[in-house]
Design an enzyme around this catalytic site. Structure first.
Site, mmCIF file in Angstrom:
data_model
loop_
_atom_site.group_PDB
_atom_site.id
_atom_site.type_symbol
_atom_site.label_atom_id
_atom_site.label_comp_id
_atom_site.label_asym_id
_atom_site.label_seq_id
_atom_site.Cartn_x
_atom_site.Cartn_y
_atom_site.Cartn_z
ATOM 1 N N LYS A 1 -0.368 4.493 6.533
ATOM 2 C CA LYS A 1 -0.849 5.376 5.453
ATOM 3 C C LYS A 1 -0.438 6.819 5.728
ATOM 4 O O LYS A 1 -0.140 7.192 6.851
ATOM 5 C CB LYS A 1 -2.389 5.327 5.380
ATOM 6 C CG LYS A 1 -2.979 3.972 5.018
ATOM 7 C CD LYS A 1 -3.063 3.738 3.534
ATOM 8 C CE LYS A 1 -3.231 2.271 3.213
ATOM 9 N NZ LYS A 1 -4.405 1.689 3.859
ATOM 10 N N SER B 1 0.805 -1.209 0.000
ATOM 11 C CA SER B 1 0.000 0.000 0.000
ATOM 12 C C SER B 1 0.849 1.276 0.000
ATOM 13 O O SER B 1 0.364 2.334 -0.355
ATOM 14 C CB SER B 1 -0.947 0.004 1.204
ATOM 15 O OG SER B 1 -0.213 0.026 2.398
#
Lengths: 211, 211
Positions: free
Chosen positions: B164, B126
């Site tokens: 993130k 990610s």
DNA sequence: ATTTTTGTTCTCTTTTTGCTCTCTTTTTTG
DNA sequence: CAAAAAAGAGAGCAAAAAGAGAACAAAAAT
């Protein structure tokens, strides 16, 4: 790959300490005398263990050469968690910019190999698509050969050092960046000297923070 | 997981203090002498308790190696160059997968902050465009707030942990991956709990080599 | 060619070391 | 004070580690 026993460590330490005192690498008998042992066979058992641990150089056939330490053993890398030397910065197209006073960085075991390693800081974006950014640190295993596909520190024409993927064929050497805006360069094998192979990479996000 | 008795703590302290003074990890007999005890068996009882408390390394079979402290026991006493705990793996969309026995990794100063830090291993892609790949290690500063644009370990709905970019506004929190094939997610502030902020990243190329 | 040195391999013995067990003494605690 | 917990002494065991010494073959020295 067993741990050393106490006596084995003592003998290793002795070898390290007295490295300069022996004009030539000591023979088993000499070591026996120095250690106060009376059995060459017993000592040989310990030396064999040290050879297995790659701390003493194995004997070539039955050649008589005496007992000499491995490079690895000389550095004292067997026991204590030892830092790696940070030796300079590497920017594509320039020689490695050596640092004035070398200092040592603690590096996780998993980022090293069992061979001698050193640390460089990367300048430039040539390996950006391989996840190696400007300012990153790389751990380099010191060696003068590489396999195709490895990332190497290569010295071109004895003047320019770069960090690139390498592809070697008998008649030429390709140095391939990981950056779509840069092109691979082809050289003759004798133009390219491999100085090491990438084994680890590190990045700090601290400078981005307001500290 | 009982608390240590007085004598056990004394012995542990003694081991810590004299760690540098003993050239090699002490044997039971040596420790006995140093502590003024005359029974190896009695001392062994204490050492067993320390092993159960994971403060002394257990013996490998019947191997004789001497008594050495655990990384855990060593922590805190050696304020300088100290390892960070490797506590688990983080994969987008799952809770952090905790590791059974925590161990400590040597981490360069530049990859840490001056606040408490720990190490996670990243699973998944990610953050690939931020140069953080599957299998990389990340150094996380433990803290429960972040600035916009920082990379954070966030726990969503008390169940899913992810790594993130974060963008916070008064009414919502955006968690943004660095991967064009994934989308940013928006949450209510109370859904997102910040567990730490990225301060360092590390990658090993060793597994790719033929060792 | 002969002798000495040296690495290597054996077998056998001794010492060391982790570990268990039982029993006694000391300290802590209700 | 009495019971429980902790600490210690000492004997004994099995395996690991260390050592002694003999024997051998190749290498080096004479």
């Amino acid at each position: 790959m067993n741990a050393l026993t106490r006596r084995q460590r003592e003998i290793l330490d002795f070898l390290r300490d007295n490295q300069e005192k022996f004009p030539y690498p000591p023979t088993l008998d000499e070591l026996c005398a120095a250690l106060g042992m009376s059995s060459r066979g017993s000592l040989h058992k310990h030396i064999s263990a040290l050879i297995d641990a790659e701390l003493v150089q194995p004997f070539d056939g039955n050649k008589q050469g005496g007992i000499r330490l491995t490079d690895q053993a000389r550095r004292g890398e067997d026991a204590g968690e030892q830092g790696l030397p940070f030796v300079g910065r590497i920017a594509a197209g320039k020689p490695i910019e050596a640092i004035e006073n070398i200092h040592y960085m603690a590096v996780p075991e998993v980022l090293k190999s069992d061979k001698p390693c050193y640390v460089l800081q990367v300048k430039g974006e040539s390996m950006i698509e391989a996840g190696i950014f400007d300012g990153d640190w790389v751990v380099i295993e010191q060696r003068n050969y590489a396999q195709n596909g490895e990332i190497v520190v290569a010295l071109v024409d004895k003047s320019e050092a770069t960090l690139k993927y390498i592809e070697q064929t008998p008649d030429k050497v390709l140095l391939i960046p990981a950056n779509a805006s840069m092109v691979a360069m082809a050289y003759l094998p004798e133009q390219v000297e491999i100085q090491g192979v990438l084994v680890g990479q590190m990045r700090s996000y601290r400078s981005l923070l307001n500290k």
